[in-house]
Design a protein around this motif. Structure first.
Motif, PDB file in Angstrom:
ATOM      1  N   GLY A 103       0.825  -1.208   0.000  1.00 56.89           N
ATOM      2  CA  GLY A 103       0.000   0.000   0.000  1.00 56.89           C
ATOM      3  C   GLY A 103       0.854   1.251   0.000  1.00 56.89           C
ATOM      4  O   GLY A 103       0.593   2.197  -0.764  1.00 56.89           O
ATOM      5  N   ALA A 159      -1.087   0.981  11.870  1.00 51.91           N
ATOM      6  CA  ALA A 159      -0.590   0.583  10.546  1.00 51.91           C
ATOM      7  C   ALA A 159      -0.636   1.775   9.601  1.00 51.91           C
ATOM      8  O   ALA A 159       0.282   1.992   8.798  1.00 51.91           O
ATOM      9  CB  ALA A 159      -1.440  -0.559   9.994  1.00 51.91           C
ATOM     10  N   GLU A 198      -3.398 -10.941   2.402  1.00 45.61           N
ATOM     11  CA  GLU A 198      -3.675 -11.937   1.356  1.00 45.61           C
ATOM     12  C   GLU A 198      -4.576 -13.034   1.937  1.00 45.61           C
ATOM     13  O   GLU A 198      -4.118 -14.144   2.264  1.00 45.61           O
ATOM     14  CB  GLU A 198      -2.335 -12.512   0.852  1.00 45.61           C
ATOM     15  CG  GLU A 198      -2.433 -13.485  -0.291  1.00 45.61           C
ATOM     16  CD  GLU A 198      -2.670 -12.843  -1.657  1.00 45.61           C
ATOM     17  OE1 GLU A 198      -3.122 -11.698  -1.702  1.00 45.61           O
ATOM     18  OE2 GLU A 198      -2.403 -13.524  -2.658  1.00 45.61           O
TER      19      GLU A 198
HETATM   20  P1  NAD Z   1       0.949  -5.992   4.650  1.00 49.69           P
HETATM   21  O1  NAD Z   1       0.631  -6.993   5.703  1.00 49.69           O
HETATM   22  O2  NAD Z   1       2.260  -5.315   4.704  1.00 49.69           O
HETATM   23  O3  NAD Z   1      -0.165  -4.862   4.648  1.00 49.69           O
HETATM   24  C1  NAD Z   1      -1.539  -5.115   4.648  1.00 49.69           C
HETATM   25  C2  NAD Z   1      -2.240  -3.915   5.260  1.00 49.69           C
HETATM   26  O4  NAD Z   1      -3.638  -4.081   5.078  1.00 49.69           O
HETATM   27  C3  NAD Z   1      -2.013  -3.756   6.753  1.00 49.69           C
HETATM   28  O5  NAD Z   1      -1.536  -2.474   7.041  1.00 49.69           O
HETATM   29  C4  NAD Z   1      -3.384  -3.975   7.360  1.00 49.69           C
HETATM   30  O6  NAD Z   1      -3.606  -3.179   8.515  1.00 49.69           O
HETATM   31  C5  NAD Z   1      -4.288  -3.589   6.226  1.00 49.69           C
HETATM   32  N1  NAD Z   1      -5.611  -4.198   6.325  1.00 49.69           N
HETATM   33  C6  NAD Z   1      -5.905  -5.478   6.590  1.00 49.69           C
HETATM   34  N2  NAD Z   1      -7.234  -5.666   6.580  1.00 49.69           N
HETATM   35  C7  NAD Z   1      -7.794  -4.482   6.283  1.00 49.69           C
HETATM   36  C8  NAD Z   1      -9.115  -4.024   6.144  1.00 49.69           C
HETATM   37  N3  NAD Z   1     -10.141  -4.846   6.312  1.00 49.69           N
HETATM   38  N4  NAD Z   1      -9.321  -2.748   5.833  1.00 49.69           N
HETATM   39  C9  NAD Z   1      -8.293  -1.903   5.674  1.00 49.69           C
HETATM   40  N5  NAD Z   1      -7.021  -2.269   5.822  1.00 49.69           N
HETATM   41  C10 NAD Z   1      -6.762  -3.539   6.126  1.00 49.69           C
HETATM   42  O7  NAD Z   1       0.744  -6.745   3.279  1.00 49.69           O
HETATM   43  P2  NAD Z   1       1.454  -6.467   1.872  1.00 49.69           P
HETATM   44  O8  NAD Z   1       2.726  -7.220   1.822  1.00 49.69           O
HETATM   45  O9  NAD Z   1       1.452  -5.019   1.622  1.00 49.69           O
HETATM   46  O10 NAD Z   1       0.462  -7.200   0.876  1.00 49.69           O
HETATM   47  C11 NAD Z   1      -0.777  -6.646   0.530  1.00 49.69           C
HETATM   48  C12 NAD Z   1      -1.323  -7.342  -0.691  1.00 49.69           C
HETATM   49  O11 NAD Z   1      -0.395  -7.206  -1.761  1.00 49.69           O
HETATM   50  C13 NAD Z   1      -1.525  -8.849  -0.522  1.00 49.69           C
HETATM   51  O12 NAD Z   1      -2.653  -9.229  -1.252  1.00 49.69           O
HETATM   52  C14 NAD Z   1      -0.251  -9.438  -1.137  1.00 49.69           C
HETATM   53  O13 NAD Z   1      -0.442 -10.741  -1.616  1.00 49.69           O
HETATM   54  C15 NAD Z   1      -0.019  -8.474  -2.278  1.00 49.69           C
HETATM   55  N6  NAD Z   1       1.366  -8.407  -2.746  1.00 49.69           N
HETATM   56  C16 NAD Z   1       2.395  -8.405  -1.884  1.00 49.69           C
HETATM   57  C17 NAD Z   1       3.707  -8.316  -2.357  1.00 49.69           C
HETATM   58  C18 NAD Z   1       4.852  -8.271  -1.414  1.00 49.69           C
HETATM   59  O14 NAD Z   1       5.987  -8.512  -1.856  1.00 49.69           O
HETATM   60  N7  NAD Z   1       4.666  -7.957  -0.156  1.00 49.69           N
HETATM   61  C19 NAD Z   1       3.937  -8.227  -3.735  1.00 49.69           C
HETATM   62  C20 NAD Z   1       2.845  -8.194  -4.598  1.00 49.69           C
HETATM   63  C21 NAD Z   1       1.562  -8.282  -4.097  1.00 49.69           C
END
Ligand code: NAD
Length: 683
Positions: free
Chosen positions: A300, A323, A377
């Motif tokens: 994000g 967060a 995820e």
């Molecule tokens: P992360 O855990 O770092 O962040 C997720 C955020 O979402 C957290 O801050 C959490 O508080 C927030 N959140 C959770 N539930 C929520 C809700 N109901 N409403 C609002 N906010 C909410 O995760 P990330 O690594 O940033 O991954 C996020 C997405 O991106 C996942 O789907 C993941 O598969 C995908 N992704 C991740 C990567 C990577 O390398 N980390 C790469 C590509 C895609």
């Protein structure tokens, strides 16, 4: 005269205009037209000076790269430049938009250069695996010296006209009426010639040349064309200019038809094709200005930074106050460090951050044109979040998920308007990585995909379009790649040997170093979730599971495929891992054998080619060259090798099929040879 060149006289000054829209690319027709025009100028007693200018928005912004794949038709650019230099009357080049590659070399062949404020100038040839071939390496050093030429040519650097003026590359900078000013300037030179070839050979201090060369080689990944560019620039000091020019031309011609340049051209066209389609697309996609990013975590915050940098206004939302605060700090820190390091002006950063808002309140997303979800995820969490988005977002906003592996169709089906839902799969760190997978779901409207492409373009990203399928394009190929590397571990190779072989081939990092960096637990969780559906008859390497069971999750735990002692920059070989691997081989009765680096690389490439062919058969990828684009821009595949599709085409179908049969034999049950025909269909 060809239709690409127009001529008119303004009293005693002949104006030669290049008209080859959209970028006035140098082509055979343009070169022939210019040569004819120069001869006409020479023979026209009423014209005492000439101006060469580009029609439309730019000067010659490069060469027609398609011509590089064939024998170059006469006249070549050096002949055009020679005619200008041999003409006893002065010729002034008037630059606006971009003067790149052959366009800039043409300008260096003239007696003076005048530019409109904002013009971009440079010799980007090295990025296509070649070197400048029409005097760039000989004339530029005579203006700016050896060290600066190494920096500009070997880096493919584009400079602004302001800087070009300071460096003495252009003679005059104007902020309006380029043609009028150029004609006046040309008139002031009547009766004189100012050829760069007549400037004395540059001199340079060996130590500073060596520093500049080392820097250029490091940045240029030690590629052969960078070595050769340095050598050619050096020739400017020691050789008479005609010998320097002839040597440069020979090297250019050899590199031009070499595999590396061919591979880079393949990438260039593969990357450009999606954007090219945008120009002809009749769909009127929604224009996007305000983006809401849901989730302030790793992705994000990266997505927010990328959108802000592209001039969008961005709302970041997270359900969790702490967060959100962390995400906001990440964005602010990013821009602070850009300012501190001098990469961004403070007032620019301030202006960008004016477009940034954040909240925990869903009502705030109401004005967004595009909502990008980047929450945990987990399919239940995604369903809940999309429900909220539907409740609060504008009914015509586009809605995207950044999921890596979840089924976006399943998410879309639970919403009231699945036609506006699609995937925008960014890669981490999202503000850096070029690749973006645009995921077309069953119900996604075509105009939504077009809007996604325009969005990617504005972000400066390189998109590919994938159908909605597990792992989309990139992760699916990467999984096949990693699986093949695990097979080799089990058969006798070590993690460090595999990593080293692939890094020497050109990959940014080897697969086991990457696994340690991203965390072994993530893939472990995935394997556990898929365990029930796995075919027990297929070959399964359990070394990664054994490492995870021993708590070795990679860098973050200090132990993975390697050990990471405090302060170590990279992993150190761990005897315990060697033991785990040897035990794994023994438990399956595999007699370990030795591997060469060549075999390792070959098996990896074949595994990728095979998976790509499966992706095409399954209609997950539309244009097969998208797979090369994805691997180069998102997975550290060496750009100068072109990608597996390019390599397969070089190998030929027969050889590929034979080698795939051998790969299937060593890979064992579960390896299915794909129909490779689709790899060979041209772009
Ligand atoms: P992360 O855990 O770092 O962040 C997720 C955020 O979402 C957290 O801050 C959490 O508080 C927030 N959140 C959770 N539930 C929520 C809700 N109901 N409403 C609002 N906010 C909410 O995760 P990330 O690594 O940033 O991954 C996020 C997405 O991106 C996942 O789907 C993941 O598969 C995908 N992704 C991740 C990567 C990577 O390398 N980390 C790469 C590509 C895609």
């Amino acid at each position: 005269m060809t239709s690409k060149i127009n001529i008119h006289n303004e009293a005693d000054v002949m104006v030669i205009t290049v008209n080859n829209p959209p970028i006035n690319a140098g082509s055979t027709e343009v070169r022939q037209g210019l040569l004819d025009a120069v001869h006409r100028f020479q023979n026209d007693p009423s014209a005492l000076a000439a101006v060469i200018i580009g029609g439309g928005n730019t000067f010659i912004a490069g060469s027609d790269i398609k011509e590089f794949s064939q024998p170059l038709a006469e006249p070549h650019l050096p002949s055009v430049i020679a005619a200008i230099e041999d003409c006893p009357k002065p010729v002034v080049c008037a630059l606006h938009g971009a003067a790149l590659g052959g366009g800039f070399e043409l300008a260096l062949g003239c007696d003076a250069r005048i530019a409109l404020e904002g013009t971009v100038i440079g010799l980007p040839e090295v990025t296509l695996g070649i070197i400048p071939g029409a005097g760039g390496t000989q004339r530029l050093p005579r203006l700016v010296g050896i060290e600066k030429s190494i920096e500009l040519i070997c880096g493919g650097v584009r400079i602004q006209a302001q800087e070009a003026l300071k460096l003495g590359i252009i003679n005059k900078l104007v902020n309006e009426d380029l043609l009028g000013n150029a004609v006046t300037y040309a008139r002031s030179l009547i009766g004189q010639k100012f050829r760069i070839r007549d400037i004395a050979s540059p001199k340079a201090d060996a130590a500073s040349v060596s520093i500049a060369s080392q820097k250029a080689l490091k940045a240029g990944k030690n590629r052969p064309n960078i070595h050769l560019a340095i050598e050619m620039i050096g020739n400017a000091m020691t050789m008479p200019i005609d010998q320097g020019l002839a040597t440069e031309r020979d090297v250019f011609q050899t590199l031009r038809v070499g595999t590396e340049a061919k591979a880079l051209r393949h990438q260039f066209f593969a990357e450009r094709k999606l954007f090219k389609a945008l120009g002809t697309n009749e769909l009127k996609p929604k224009s996007l200005e305000k983006i809401a990013v849901i989730g302030a975590g790793t992705m994000g915050s990266g997505i927010t930074i990328a959108c802000l940098a592209a001039g969008y206004s961005v709302l970041m939302l997270d359900q969790n106050e702490a967060a959100l605060e962390k995400g906001v700090k990440k964005v602010a820190d990013f821009y602070d460090s850009r300012v501190t390091s001098g990469k961004l002006l403070a007032n620019k950063a301030e202006a960008i951050l004016k477009g940034f808002t954040f909240s925990t309140q869903w009502t705030e997303i109401a004005s967004a044109d595009l909502v990008i979800e980047a929450v945990f995820e987990d399919i239940q969490v995604k369903h809940a979040v999309f429900q909220k988005i539907e409740e609060y977002a504008n009914s015509d906003a586009l809605l995207a998920s950044n999921t890596s592996y979840l089924n976006i169709d399943a998410i879309a089906e639970k919403t009231s308007n699945p036609s506006r839902i699609f995937g925008l799969h960014f890669f981490s760190p999202a503000q850096v990585m070029k690749l973006i997978e645009i995921v077309r779901c069953k119900a996604t409207s075509p105009s939504v995909i077009t809007a996604g492409l325009q969005f990617a373009k504005r972000l400066g990203k390189t998109p590919v379009i994938s159908a909605n399928a597990f792992g989309f394009i990139g992760n699916r190929i990467y999984a096949a790649y990693r699986r093949q590397c695990e097979f080799m571990l089990e058969e006798g190779a070590s993690p460090e040997q595999i990593d080293q072989a692939l890094e020497e081939y050109g990959f940014a990092m080897g697969p086991f170093a990457v696994a340690d960096m991203s965390g072994l637990d993530i893939a472990w969780a995935m394997r556990k979730s898929l365990a029930a559906s796995r075919n027990p008859g297929h070959r399964y390497v359990n070394i990664p599971d054994t490492l995870c069971l021993a708590g070795r999750f990679g860098r973050k735990t200090g132990l993975g495929y390697y050990q990471y002692p405090q302060g170590a920059k990279s992993g150190v070989v761990d005897p315990l891992v060697k033991q785990i691997i040897e035990e794994a081989s023994a438990s399956k009765g595999i007699v370990r054998r030795t591997f060469t680096a060549e075999e390792i690389v070959n098996r990896v490439l074949l595994a990728m080619m095979n998976e790509i062919a499966h992706l095409v058969s399954e209609k997950i990828v539309g244009d097969v060259t998208d797979c090369d684009v994805a691997l180069v821009n998102g997975y550290g595949f060496p750009r100068w090798c072109g990608g597996p599709v390019f390599i397969a085409r070089e190998m030929g179908k027969e050889k590929l099929n034979l080698e795939l049969q051998e790969l299937a034999n060593v890979s064992g049950p579960g390896f299915v040879i794909a129909n490779t025909g689709a790899l060979f269909k041209p772009l």
